[in-house]
Design a protein around this motif. Structure first.
Motif, short mmCIF file in Angstrom:
data_model
loop_
_atom_site.label_atom_id
_atom_site.label_comp_id
_atom_site.label_asym_id
_atom_site.label_seq_id
_atom_site.Cartn_x
_atom_site.Cartn_y
_atom_site.Cartn_z
N UNK A 107 0.93 -1.16 0.04
CA UNK A 107 0.03 0.04 0.14
C UNK A 107 0.67 1.24 -0.12
N UNK A 108 1.71 1.06 0.75
CA UNK A 108 2.64 2.45 0.75
C UNK A 108 3.29 2.89 -0.63
N UNK A 109 3.81 1.94 -1.19
CA UNK A 109 4.37 1.88 -2.64
C UNK A 109 3.24 2.24 -3.29
N UNK A 110 2.17 1.88 -3.42
CA UNK A 110 0.99 2.48 -4.29
C UNK A 110 0.87 4.04 -4.16
N UNK A 111 0.75 4.47 -2.73
CA UNK A 111 0.90 5.56 -2.49
C UNK A 111 1.83 6.50 -3.29
N UNK A 112 2.89 5.96 -2.78
CA UNK A 112 4.21 6.71 -3.25
C UNK A 112 4.26 6.91 -4.79
N UNK A 113 3.81 6.01 -5.51
CA UNK A 113 3.96 6.10 -7.01
C UNK A 113 2.86 7.21 -7.24
N UNK A 114 1.60 7.02 -6.86
CA UNK A 114 0.64 8.00 -7.31
C UNK A 114 0.98 9.55 -6.81
N UNK A 115 1.66 9.66 -5.48
CA UNK A 115 2.09 11.00 -5.07
C UNK A 115 2.83 11.49 -5.85
N UNK A 170 -5.46 -8.27 4.50
CA UNK A 170 -5.74 -8.82 5.81
C UNK A 170 -5.59 -7.23 6.55
N UNK A 171 -6.23 -7.31 7.79
CA UNK A 171 -6.28 -6.18 8.55
C UNK A 171 -4.83 -5.71 9.04
N UNK A 172 -4.67 -4.33 8.73
CA UNK A 172 -3.28 -3.84 9.00
C UNK A 172 -3.48 -2.16 9.22
N UNK A 173 -2.35 -1.68 9.38
CA UNK A 173 -2.38 -0.05 9.12
C UNK A 173 -2.42 0.05 7.65
N UNK A 174 -2.94 1.28 7.27
CA UNK A 174 -3.10 1.43 5.82
C UNK A 174 -2.28 2.60 5.32
N UNK A 175 -1.61 2.53 4.14
CA UNK A 175 -1.08 3.82 3.63
C UNK A 175 -1.98 4.33 2.32
N UNK A 176 -2.21 5.77 2.26
CA UNK A 176 -3.06 6.11 1.11
C UNK A 176 -2.46 7.47 0.91
#
Lengths: 277, 277, 277, 277
Positions: C169-177, C199-205
């Motif tokens: 998720x953090x990588x998806x956010x980084x590329x988009x940003x 699965x449940x986890x902290x999320x990055x967006x």
């Protein structure tokens, strides 16, 4: 059979005794015959013919004293490429690849295929295998990378260029080679002369190993493959720079040309597969 | 003359028909003789001996069906290294390097020597040339890079390791090779068995071309150079992985050993220069 | 108005006195109200509330002695997002951007927008500007990058992921940003809880600054944006890791949950634009 | 108290309407007072003072039509730095760092401190902590990196420069900042004018947070720290370029100067610690 007249002139200011290896002379291959050639150096220094690798690549090695130095080379080259029907050319199964092409599956300095397995698989994994898949790679590279002089330097690799989306001929070749290797297709870098290249310069393109042969490709689409005259080859441009210089010299002037000698040219049907190894 | 008993066992779970090329068999060289060897596969599949490159490197290629697969290899290897006095060994002038070693001056996937000219010059430029300079590179690498299992992966290069300051044997070799090449010393990667290596594993080290010969070096200093048994070689680890796998297989178990057979060992004088090519 | 119950449990083995900063507590914003919350530590250590940045981000700082350490946090959070019609939301001209958002146009550790001007322009330059362009970036990222646990590490950046084509998720956010910034759209990283994340986890967006507001986006499309509970924010994940650890501690267990409290949820119409800053 | 006269002239060819943000005006701080200043634009366009970040940084934003554009700025600046005895200045424990400096421990675009923990620890881990450790970092950077104009570009980061071993002032600052952060010392980039800098130009240096204050450092050692006039600051040069340009404009001419106004200068004792924040 097309005959190509190639010529190159290189002028250097040499500020300390310097060793040069020039890779500017067309190779002799079963499909590429040197009809005549001339080399002149000013001053008239001794030089050594250096054969690098198993192919008939002929480099020139010499030591140049401080001062001005000029090299002139000209040749008439007859090309008799094997021309095959591209739609019949398939990839070779890994198990059947000859031992001597396996190194061209390995990642190299400028072609980090080891990082591109998923990239290549996502973009080209479901494509029809064979010549048409390498052609599709060239199309993709051509439409996704801009040709911009000066946009890259001697340390730029395929992965850099995939991010920056700009490069020159060597970068187009590097990206294509890296993608081929990531798909299991052996690929290697070729330096050469190219008829009709604008602006005239040495050119960098590549070969993919398909159906037992090395076929020529050029993702820049800047000149017809049938007019390529091979000089050197290697894993990437690190193995095939036109001049390797150890010492202190600066290039003052460079002129390169490649012209069709007579009217018997042609073969620009883009669906034909050209092999000159 | 030391005789080394080497052995390796590899076990895989193969989840789809898979092609393997194993690079685990010692090369036959003028200084390395295979006295006896045995190879057994389970299941008993057909395999092909594959010679890659001009050196007598013998790889094993085969296709493995889905299921469990095990390979056992053993050999008795006699080493008769050329042992020279290190302080007499100088570097070869660029102009005098034989054509076949020139490629080992070029940057490669994991040894970006093209980026390290200034680095190498600042750290080693004023050092006494020759064997001792390569030895100084090994010392520098050994004291500036930590050996940390798992600190790098298959995409880590010499430049990465120079920043991260941690790596394993292949990384120590890559950094050393890159620095040698940046100084104009041809250098190449060697894979092999190493007596006394702890924990036992395949080892990665390197050779530098000095005074007309390839001399063995190992910046990890983890095992005596005189007990190295060469398997494969190449521009860097990309050319010499112990197993190349195209398909789906996971390594379940690996055992590697290299033991001196008799008491006639020795030669651990670190000032001696060892050549086994 | 949806009410979300969030909870997290973190357990560490602490092998030397260690400083922690935890970023796990939802921020108080005009659109995100903490109805109740509880924090318990075992052992019961003193801690400090740390407000970082101008937003109401509340981190927890404490020093933990050697031994076992456990943190339990729970909260009931009421979300009252501003919901706007996405097709009416345009980009803000550079000249009109408020001073405090300008830093979110600059490249950051994991979002090298300075290298992606041509990439972004070639892929999204002719797209309709506004909310729909950021949405198109999310679509592109979602279809070109595979979500693969463990495919990246703490040093992977947007450019790495664009080459490797896999991330979390953090990588998806980084590329988009990075792509937003390259197009002149301020964008920032948000960490949080996400209802229905599996699965449940902290999320990055991430958030993009459009029409004078920060709007939520998530290129992973793994959970509805309307169920995001914001914790921290920053230029990229470097500014918003859930735990910053100086010392020696290893995470033994982590449980994260985010559940809708009652039936008044919904808002999963993907065409709505959600703003909770 | 030294008074510095600073001046800068910038001339652009603007080929399409272009937005500029100029960061060339000295900040007002408790230790840096603007006695007088003048700004003139040609043509006389409207502009906006833009305050970015919490410090009193004053940028100039304006829209420039197609054509020639020139900016002239001059100021008299009184510097009253806090001068402390460097040997008394220690580092601040992580636990005690104020919340607002924590972001300056995070890695940034050009300062990848996350990759340099081992590097910094091996080179500086056993050094005496405090001012002298940051000074030792500057010494190391100064002796290991060559100052070479044109050796880096806008995408070069600290890790690149540690490999390439060449850079300009911003690179010297980036490497130093990254090493400080890797050791747990908050560090940030400062842009400014520097008395006696040869050739005259805007300068990039850095501050480290020690003993509750931001102290000035400059690994280039090209000008006395006591003659630095601060303009902007940020995590790295991405936050403090002297001109941010959105549109089409090319710099035709740039002149920068910083001269001591009277004889009351001095303070070049390198053992003094200078703070002007």
């Amino acid at each position: 059979m097309p005959i190509i007249n190639v010529a190159s002139t290189l002028e250097y200011n040499v500020s300390a005794p310097t060793n040069f290896i020039f890779s500017i002379v067309p190779a002799e291959t079963p499909h590429q015959r040197i009809l005549e050639e001339s080399l002149s150096l000013s001053p008239q220094l001794d030089y050594e013919w250096l054969q690098v690798g198993e192919e008939n690549i002929r480099n020139i090695r010499l030591e140049v004293p401080t001062g001005f130095f000029r090299l002139d080379y000209q040749a008439r080259v007859e090309l008799t490429p094997a021309v095959d029907e591209s739609h019949r050319i398939d990839e070779v199964r890994y198990q059947a690849l000859p031992a001597e092409v396996l190194a061209y599956l390995n990642p190299s300095r400028y072609c980090e295929s080891d990082r591109l397995f998923l990239f290549a698989s996502k973009e080209f994994g479901t494509q029809q295998t064979g010549f048409s898949r390498v052609d599709a790679i060239c199309d993709w590279v051509n439409s996704h990378i801009d040709y911009v002089s000066g946009s890259t330097d001697a340390s730029s690799s395929a992965c850099d260029v995939l991010v920056n989306r700009a490069g020159v001929c060597r970068d187009f070749a590097h990206v294509s080679i890296a993608l081929c290797r990531a798909l299991g297709i052996p690929a290697r870098y070729i330096s050469g002369y190219a008829v009709d290249l604008q602006p005239p310069d040495f050119h960098g393109f590549f070969e993919a190993f398909l159906d037992g042969k090395w076929y020529l490709f050029d993702a820049t689409r800047m000149a017809p493959v049938s007019g390529f005259v091979r000089i050197g080859l290697g894993r990437d441009a690190a193995d095939a720079s036109f001049a390797t210089i150890v010492g202190e010299a600066s290039l003052q002037n460079m002129q390169v040309s490649a012209l069709v000698d007579d009217a018997t040219t042609g073969n620009e049907q883009t669906n034909d597969a050209i092999s000159t190894s």
